[in-house]
Enzyme design. Structure first.
Site, PDB file in Angstrom:
ATOM      1  N   LYS A   1       0.861  -1.181   0.000  1.00 55.70           N
ATOM      2  CA  LYS A   1       0.000   0.000   0.000  1.00 55.70           C
ATOM      3  C   LYS A   1       0.902   1.238   0.000  1.00 55.70           C
ATOM      4  O   LYS A   1       1.947   1.243   0.680  1.00 55.70           O
ATOM      5  CB  LYS A   1      -0.897  -0.023   1.247  1.00 55.70           C
ATOM      6  CG  LYS A   1      -1.924   1.103   1.313  1.00 55.70           C
ATOM      7  CD  LYS A   1      -2.820   0.960   2.547  1.00 55.70           C
ATOM      8  CE  LYS A   1      -3.865   2.072   2.623  1.00 55.70           C
ATOM      9  NZ  LYS A   1      -4.747   1.922   3.805  1.00 55.70           N
TER      10      LYS A   1
ATOM     11  N   SER B   1      -9.791   2.326   3.105  1.00 54.37           N
ATOM     12  CA  SER B   1      -8.878   3.056   2.236  1.00 54.37           C
ATOM     13  C   SER B   1      -7.945   2.144   1.440  1.00 54.37           C
ATOM     14  O   SER B   1      -7.348   2.601   0.465  1.00 54.37           O
ATOM     15  CB  SER B   1      -8.038   3.996   3.099  1.00 54.37           C
ATOM     16  OG  SER B   1      -7.165   3.269   3.939  1.00 54.37           O
TER      17      SER B   1
ATOM     18  N   SER C   1     -10.152  -0.123   7.194  1.00 44.17           N
ATOM     19  CA  SER C   1      -9.521   0.042   5.877  1.00 44.17           C
ATOM     20  C   SER C   1      -8.887  -1.212   5.294  1.00 44.17           C
ATOM     21  O   SER C   1      -8.497  -1.215   4.124  1.00 44.17           O
ATOM     22  CB  SER C   1      -8.465   1.153   5.939  1.00 44.17           C
ATOM     23  OG  SER C   1      -9.088   2.409   5.917  1.00 44.17           O
TER      24      SER C   1
END
Lengths: 485, 483
Positions: free
Chosen positions: A77, A152, A176
């Protein structure tokens, strides 16, 4: 090769079925071909990936013992700092930021010899539940490109669902990891707070942020956790606890497991079709020998308001460092210091980030601190106490990950509170610091539904065991979107 | 109208740890800009603070020295404001749960009286970097070497009533932290900085007047000047029918003027909250007791000991014992020469005068304690006279070598050979027969005054090298023989 799990790929490399370079090239090709549709990567690290694949192949050829993930491709990420590679946090503010250091998590995978395909898209500074707030544009859900992948960690989840990477690192501040896992039909684990180092992981809300893995199966999550979890003296909130082999107990029987089913997680806010799918999953677990117990987490409804005070409050301070002085975006031709600050931050941050900074600063300001921040901390203690009491009666708490399957782009754009309520079942575990998982448990209108597993502190191995046993008995985790090449 | 001044101090003390409070960067002074700033000090994304244990130990030592309660649970908070030399956009400090709770410091005033100043609390925090406004063509440069240097901020109660008390308190704090060895005490490098809160009220009033804060004073002298200036300003404003505005002021030591920096209305809302990156630090009793048992000698105890052990006057014990470096110097010199009284006189007299003349402290004295002791030894064994000793000190000061070397090089050895002195005396008496006659015919009571002339002549004849005591003895003997 892209249909295989992390465990299968590791075995294939070990047996010499294919080389890491072949594997890496295969995934890089898929990314190049398919990702223009999904937009799941911000930065593709083709050259570095092929170089580390070649080095992994050499290591395996040398005959010395290698880590199971040596040569296996993964993604990070874009919230984890990578030395020499842009780390943007999906913000214009950090579009030009190249860290001179690695996050501890990144170092851990480097040491294992894993190959990093690239940095995945996300909501800006991890603030969002739909991946619509990214400066690099939204990520499309491979199950239906008109719907969101969740957030997210939407880029990581979508990339796995589209078989562009077998696994990815991710972070979870209020859901997330779990919510995008649910919406993209994959598995995700948010570990206990303090299990995975936060060093080099760009902070959103420090007391809630926790890194964890996304992958297709519980077994793959266990393999990822074996690398991600570590004690790190550079993170004062990281616990000095031995890291178990998370794969060791996967095949244990779950007969006698006491599962708590909180009534608050099946309230009127839950989509009835989702509720039915989750109930079916619970019955499946009963058949595996678990027992179901009705429990109550009475303060659950307070978790969203408490979270939306505490998280923005911490974020308002955490994001103050982005001021245009030392790195990152700086406005053109600042007239003076005030102008530098105002325009840099006005131009560098997106709307959702600004909204949360404003909310957070307001909650901490003189005269409001007690009414908001202090009150929210009191609520946080009550929520934690709910779980402590529940775990005196049951081993695990199960329920839905999200109230609804993936929703369409823009459908909640003008109503932040509706968006915030998508995290209603995931947020309380962050407030309590507990580990939480989401695994695929069915489809509604051909959209995946996630089953949430909440465990006691540091019970990740047991949770992975429960999830693995469920996945051995079902095939939801093998379902994949149509049309992914 | 009679006015009373009320003063409280906030004192920033840089702790003498090797590394910063939340990173491993060096805290050494004077390095090239930004060479002691790590990713943590630069507040790079994703970096995290780790608290420096030594800073806690130092803060606890200070707490024990002022008889304060030690905060068993110590919490860092974030103080939010934007400034380029504050990289994170917040200062990590303590507010609700500081490491040091209420305590007190006793001061002695010039008239010999004592006074107790209460300490509200002292907390740990990080220093900011420096903004450099010169040499950048209208822009500002940022040096983050200092960012993250550990500080304790000591906050007093408003217990002081004039500049003398405030300065005595500040000096006492300096003495305590340097005696503890937790601060190098170097004021010119900013190791101790004072913020002075000042208000005035009518004598007899209970209610405090509106206060102003004069920030960042880094010398006792500037502090005294700034207080005098501000007290006068406040009284003038009030007597002219005006009101004091709560504000922060800056004193300019060059122009001896002060100006308003910001008013209360412009003050920041710092939005303090507990820092989630740093867990509360729990101090156990064993740690506190261990530190208590190894606490170095404190100024008050040393003062008392100097009176008892060395027979110093209360005043001398204060001058020599209050400053840790001075005390060490005095004791080292005394150890070499074995004469505390002489060591005290030379340090407080000739040496201090020279140091003051060049704006130096005892810590940067070109004459070491051992060298001073050696010089005093030479006075005691009659190798040199007191007057020669001043010349020896001059030589050592300018780097000519140790006292014996200087004595040798400059030919300063005193003549103590009684035969040689007797010859000198005989010569002088023979050459001044008129004065000898006068002496002989004078009253006993007038004779001592007349001796001086002969001594002067003899010393002159010896080029100053004759031992004056011997000259006196032999001269008297000879003159008496002549009577």
């Amino acid at each position: 090769m892209h249909d295989k799990t992390l465990a299968q790929l590791s075995a294939g490399l070990a047996s010499g079925e294919y080389s890491s370079v072949e594997l890496t090239r295969h995934f890089l090709d898929r990314i190049q071909r398919l990702d223009p549709v999904y937009n799941s990567f911000i930065t593709v690290m083709a050259d570095q990936a092929l170089a580390s694949a070649a080095s992994a192949d050499q290591q395996r050829a040398s005959g010395k013992g290698v880590h199971p993930l040596c040569g296996v491709p993964i993604a990070h990420k874009d919230i984890f700092c990578t030395e020499g590679v842009r780390t943007s946090c999906a913000s214009k503010m950090l579009d030009n930021f190249i860290p001179p250091y690695n996050a501890t998590v990144v170092d851990n995978f480097l040491a294992a010899g894993a190959v990093v395909l690239g940095k995945t898209n996300m909501d800006e500074f991890a603030m969002g539940s739909s991946n619509e707030t990214s400066w690099y544009g939204p990520v499309k859900n491979p199950w239906d490109i008109n719907t969101v992948p969740g957030g997210s960690s939407g880029g990581s989840a979508a990339a796995i669902a589209a078989r562009l990477t077998p696994a990815s690192t991710a972070t979870d501040t209020g859901g997330s990891i779990r919510q995008p896992a649910a919406l993209c039909g994959i598995s995700g684990l948010k570990p206990t707070y303090g299990r995975v180092s936060r060093w080099g992981m760009i902070a959103f809300a420090s007391s809630l942020d926790q890194g964890g893995p996304l992958a297709r199966t519980a077994e793959d999550l266990a393999l990822m956790m074996n690398v991600m979890a570590s004690y790190d003296p550079r993170d004062s909130t990281c616990l000095d606890l031995e890291v178990p082999d998370y794969t060791a107990g996967l095949t244990n029987s779950i007969a006698g497991l006491k599962i708590g089913v909180p009534k608050e997680y099946f309230d009127e806010g839950l989509n009835p079709a989702t509720a039915k799918v989750v109930q079916d999953a619970l019955r499946q677990l009963e058949q595996l020998g678990a027992t179901l117990h009705d429990i109550s987490l009475p303060h659950s409804s307070l978790s969203v308001p408490a979270y939306y005070v505490i998280a923005p409050a911490e974020a308002s301070a955490n994001l103050s460092r982005f001021d245009g002085v030392r790195y990152g975006y700086r406005c053109e031709e600042p007239q003076d210091l005030r102008d530098l600050y105002m325009r840099t931050r006005a131009e560098g941050f997106g709307d959702e980030v600004k909204r949360r900074i404003l909310v957070g600063a307001y909650c901490l300001s003189a005269g409001y601190y007690d009414a908001y921040y202090n009150k929210a901390q009191q609520v946080r203690r009550l929520i934690k106490q709910d779980f402590v009491s529940a775990f005196e009666q049951v081993d695990m708490i199960l329920g839905p990950t999200c109230p609804n399957p993936a929703f369409e782009f823009g459908s909640k754009g003008d109503n932040p509170v509706a968006m915030y309520l998508e995290d209603i079942y995931t947020i309380s575990t962050n407030l309590a610091g507990l580990p939480g998982m989401s695994i695929p448990c069915g489809l509604v209108d051909n959209k995946p539904v996630g089953l949430q597993i909440i465990g006691n502190y540091f019970s990740e191995a047991h949770m992975l065991n429960v999830a693995h046993q469920y996945q051995m008995a079902t095939d939801w985790h093998t379902r994949q979107p149509a049309d992914i090449g | 109208m009679s006015w009373e001044t009320v003063i409280g101090l906030e004192v920033h003390v840089q702790l003498a740890t090797k590394t910063k409070i939340f990173s491993g960067s060096s805290t050494a002074f004077g390095a090239a800009p930004n060479t002691q700033a790590s990713a943590v000090d630069l507040a790079m994304p994703g970096t995290l603070p780790v608290a420096n244990e030594q800073a806690f130990r130092y803060a606890i030592m200070f707490g024990l020295a002022i008889d304060a309660e030690i905060g068993k649970t110590s919490v860092f908070e974030r103080k939010n404001y934007f400034y380029p030399d504050l990289p994170k956009g917040y200062q990590t400090t303590q507010l609700a749960k500081p490491i040091v709770g209420p305590g007190h410091v006793d001061i002695q005033l010039k008239d010999g009286s004592h006074k107790r100043v209460r300490i509200h609390h002292a907390h740990l925090e990080e220093d900011a970097g420096k903004s450099l406004h010169e040499d950048f063509h209208g822009m500002s440069g940022i040096d983050l070497n200092r960012a993250g240097t550990p500080l304790i901020e000591i906050v007093s109660e408003p217990d002081m009533r004039n500049a003398e008390e405030a300065v005595a308190f500040a000096k006492k704090l300096h003495s305590i932290v340097t005696s503890l060895g937790i601060c190098d005490g170097n004021m010119s490098q900013g190791s101790m900085r004072f913020d002075v809160n000042i208000s005035v009220r009518k004598k007899g009033d209970e209610k405090l007047g509106t206060r102003t804060e004069t920030k960042n004073l880094n010398s006792f002298k500037f502090m005294e000047e700034a207080i005098a200036l501000e007290v006068e300003r406040q009284i003038d404003v009030i007597e002219d029918g005006g009101k004091i505005l709560q504000e922060t002021r800056l004193y300019n030591a060059d122009t001896k003027t002060a100006r308003s920096m910001r008013s209360k209305e412009e003050a920041n809302d710092y939005r303090y909250f507990p820092c989630p990156d740093l867990l509360p630090v729990v101090i156990d009793d064993a740690t506190i007791e261990q530190l208590r048992s190894t606490l170095p000698e404190l100024p008050d105890a040393r003062h008392k000991r100097f009176v008892e052990q060395y027979g110093l006057s209360d005043y001398d014990a204060g001058v020599l014992g209050d400053d840790a470096t001075m005390a060490h110097y005095f004791e080292a010199a005394t150890k070499v020469c074995g004469d505390a009284k002489l060591a005290a006189n030379w340090i407080m007299g000739e040496l201090s005068a020279r140091l003051n003349g060049e704006d130096k402290t005892i810590g940067d004295s070109p004459v070491s304690a051992v060298q001073l002791g050696q010089m005093i030894l030479r006075i005691k064994d009659n190798t040199i006279s007191n007057k020669m000793a001043k010349e020896v000190l001059q030589g050592v000061w300018t780097g000519e070598g140790d006292p014996d070397t200087v004595i040798e090089k400059r030919g300063l050895k005193q003549v103590s050979d009684s035969g040689a002195i007797e010859a000198l005396v005989a010569d002088v008496l023979a050459a001044n027969s008129a004065q000898v006659d006068n002496y002989r015919s004078a009253d006993d009571s007038k004779r001592p005054k007349m001796i001086g002339f002969f001594v002067g002549q003899i010393m002159k004849a010896s080029k100053g090298q004759a031992n004056p005591q011997q000259v006196n003895e032999i001269l008297l003997k000879k003159l008496n023989e002549l009577i």
